[in-house]
Design an enzyme around this catalytic site. Structure first.
Site, PDB file in Angstrom:
ATOM      1  N   LEU A 273       0.841  -1.198   0.000  1.00 43.95           N
ATOM      2  CA  LEU A 273       0.000   0.000   0.000  1.00 43.95           C
ATOM      3  C   LEU A 273       0.880   1.254   0.000  1.00 43.95           C
ATOM      4  CD1 LEU A 273      -2.658  -1.184   2.614  1.00 43.95           C
ATOM      5  CD2 LEU A 273      -2.641  -1.502   0.142  1.00 43.95           C
ATOM      6  N   PRO A 274       0.271   2.438  -0.293  1.00 45.91           N
ATOM      7  CA  PRO A 274       1.101   3.637  -0.446  1.00 45.91           C
ATOM      8  C   PRO A 274       1.853   4.076   0.828  1.00 45.91           C
ATOM      9  CG  PRO A 274      -1.065   3.962  -1.459  1.00 45.91           C
ATOM     10  CD  PRO A 274      -1.127   2.666  -0.708  1.00 45.91           C
TER      11      PRO A 274
ATOM     12  N   THR B 187       6.299   0.903   1.927  1.00 40.65           N
ATOM     13  CA  THR B 187       7.296   1.722   2.631  1.00 40.65           C
ATOM     14  C   THR B 187       6.534   2.651   3.564  1.00 40.65           C
ATOM     15  OG1 THR B 187       8.737   1.706   0.690  1.00 40.65           O
ATOM     16  CG2 THR B 187       9.188   3.358   2.382  1.00 40.65           C
TER      17      THR B 187
ATOM     18  N   LYS C 258      15.182   0.980   4.515  1.00 39.61           N
ATOM     19  CA  LYS C 258      14.559   1.462   3.275  1.00 39.61           C
ATOM     20  C   LYS C 258      14.616   2.997   3.183  1.00 39.61           C
ATOM     21  CE  LYS C 258      11.898   1.746  -0.329  1.00 39.61           C
ATOM     22  NZ  LYS C 258      12.443   1.537  -1.669  1.00 39.61           N
TER      23      LYS C 258
ATOM     24  N   LYS D 258       7.091  11.345   0.251  1.00 38.90           N
ATOM     25  CA  LYS D 258       6.702  10.665   1.505  1.00 38.90           C
ATOM     26  C   LYS D 258       7.928  10.031   2.165  1.00 38.90           C
ATOM     27  CE  LYS D 258       5.758   6.592   0.947  1.00 38.90           C
ATOM     28  NZ  LYS D 258       5.628   5.162   0.837  1.00 38.90           N
TER      29      LYS D 258
END
Ligand code: NAD
Length: 297
Positions: free
Chosen positions: A64-65, A98, A173, A248
């Site tokens: 998911l975003p 992420t 990440k 983001k």
């Protein structure tokens, strides 16, 4: 293995397809009808909702975003219960989105209370890596849970790293993506400078790729249209890794840097440059479109 797959966007779609091709039995879903239709056309069974994907699932994967999507999916929102309450104890949850390390830890804690193992397994390698099944997974969680996940991760990726306990995959990440965000701006500046001086961008890119400025953007993801046939730049900056997703990630890196009092001056500058690029209306374009900030019109 029976796998529930939630989130079929630029990354989740091809990742789910690789699992399907490897012989796993999938039940997949996305809020976007278009994303479902695309994967359904490739033969992947589509469920009507996230809850419906759970029937018989031994593994649940989400792609998911951002943090808010993952938290509201698993933990619930606006008084609605989350998916975690419906997942069978003993199931393994792999979240490859992420998101912040703190959000990953919250989901892992909710899972632990229910007897559901949760690992954070964000990826690197872009959409091309997702299609080719050559992603790099950075895993946070117990070594035993990573071993349970390994046969599934191996069908989607070529490199699997254990970064540490819950949330550690996310920390690795954001370090990587802070570096990538900075690299893409530096690469764009260098190419724009050469082009402004009349150099052929293909020749210049090849010179730098094989010289000390060589990096991933020059290898696989040249930001100038026409230099690399398969890069998002040559496809109108469509698909790929959105500017707003990079923004983001750079925001997550800055939040984290503030929390541990780390100095990340270039990471901060890069976040502001992508924010300006997004405000100029380019948030949905691939992040390599950041070259527009420095390109001669
Ligand atoms: P995307 O926007 O293309 O896809 C996300 C999908 O999630 C969308 O189709 C959306 O409809 C769906 N979604 C959102 N909430 C949902 C819900 N509750 N239930 C079901 N579906 C839901 O994003 P992407 O490019 O696939 O990226 C996904 C994640 O992977 C992000 O966290 C991103 O930062 C990360 N990532 C992306 C890339 C890349 O190159 N695109 C590379 C590495 C990591």
């Amino acid at each position: 293995m029976k796998i529930a797959f939630i989130g079929l966007g630029n990354m989740g779609g091809p990742m789910a397809l690789n699992l399907h091709k490897a012989g796993h039995v999938l039940s997949a879903c996305d809020l976007s009808a278009e994303a479902c239709k695309k994967l359904g056309a490739d033969g992947v069974p589509i469920a009507g909702s996230a809850v419906e994907t759970l029937a018989g699932a031994e593994v649940v994967i989400s792609m998911l975003p951002a943090s808010q999507h993952v938290e509201s999916l698993y933990l619930g929102s606006d008084g609605q219960p989350g998916l975690m309450e419906k997942i069978k104890p003993g199931t393994l949850v792999i979240d490859s989105s992420t998101i912040s390390a703190a959000s990953s830890r919250k989901v892992a804690e909710a899972g632990a209370k229910r007897g559901v193992a949760v690992i954070d397994a964000p990826v690197s390698g872009g959409t091309a890596g997702a299609v080719a099944g050559t992603l790099t997974f950075m895993v946070g969680g117990s070594a035993a849970d990573l071993e349970r996940a390994r046969p599934v991760l191996e069908k989607m990726g070529a490199n699997i790293f254990h970064a540490g306990g819950p949330g550690a995959g996310q920390t690795a990440k954001i370090c990587n993506n802070m570096l990538l965000g900075i690299l893409m701006i530096g690469t764009s500046e260098a190419i724009a400078l050469g082009v402004a001086n009349g150099l052929d961008p293909k020749v210049l890119s090849e010179i730098m790729r094989r010289s000390s400025g060589g990096n991933w953007a020059l290898e696989k993801y040249n930001p100038l249209p026409g230099v690399m046939e398969n890069a998002p730049a040559s496809k109108g900056y469509a698909g790929g890794f959105g500017t707003d997703l990079m923004l983001k990630d750079l925001g997550l890196a800055q939040e984290n840097a503030a929390a541990v009092r780390a100095a990340t001056p270039l990471g901060g500058l890069a976040r502001n440059l992508y924010a300006a690029h997004s405000l100029a209306g380019h948030g949905a374009l691939d992040f390599s479109s950041v070259i527009k900030l420095v390109q001669k019109k």
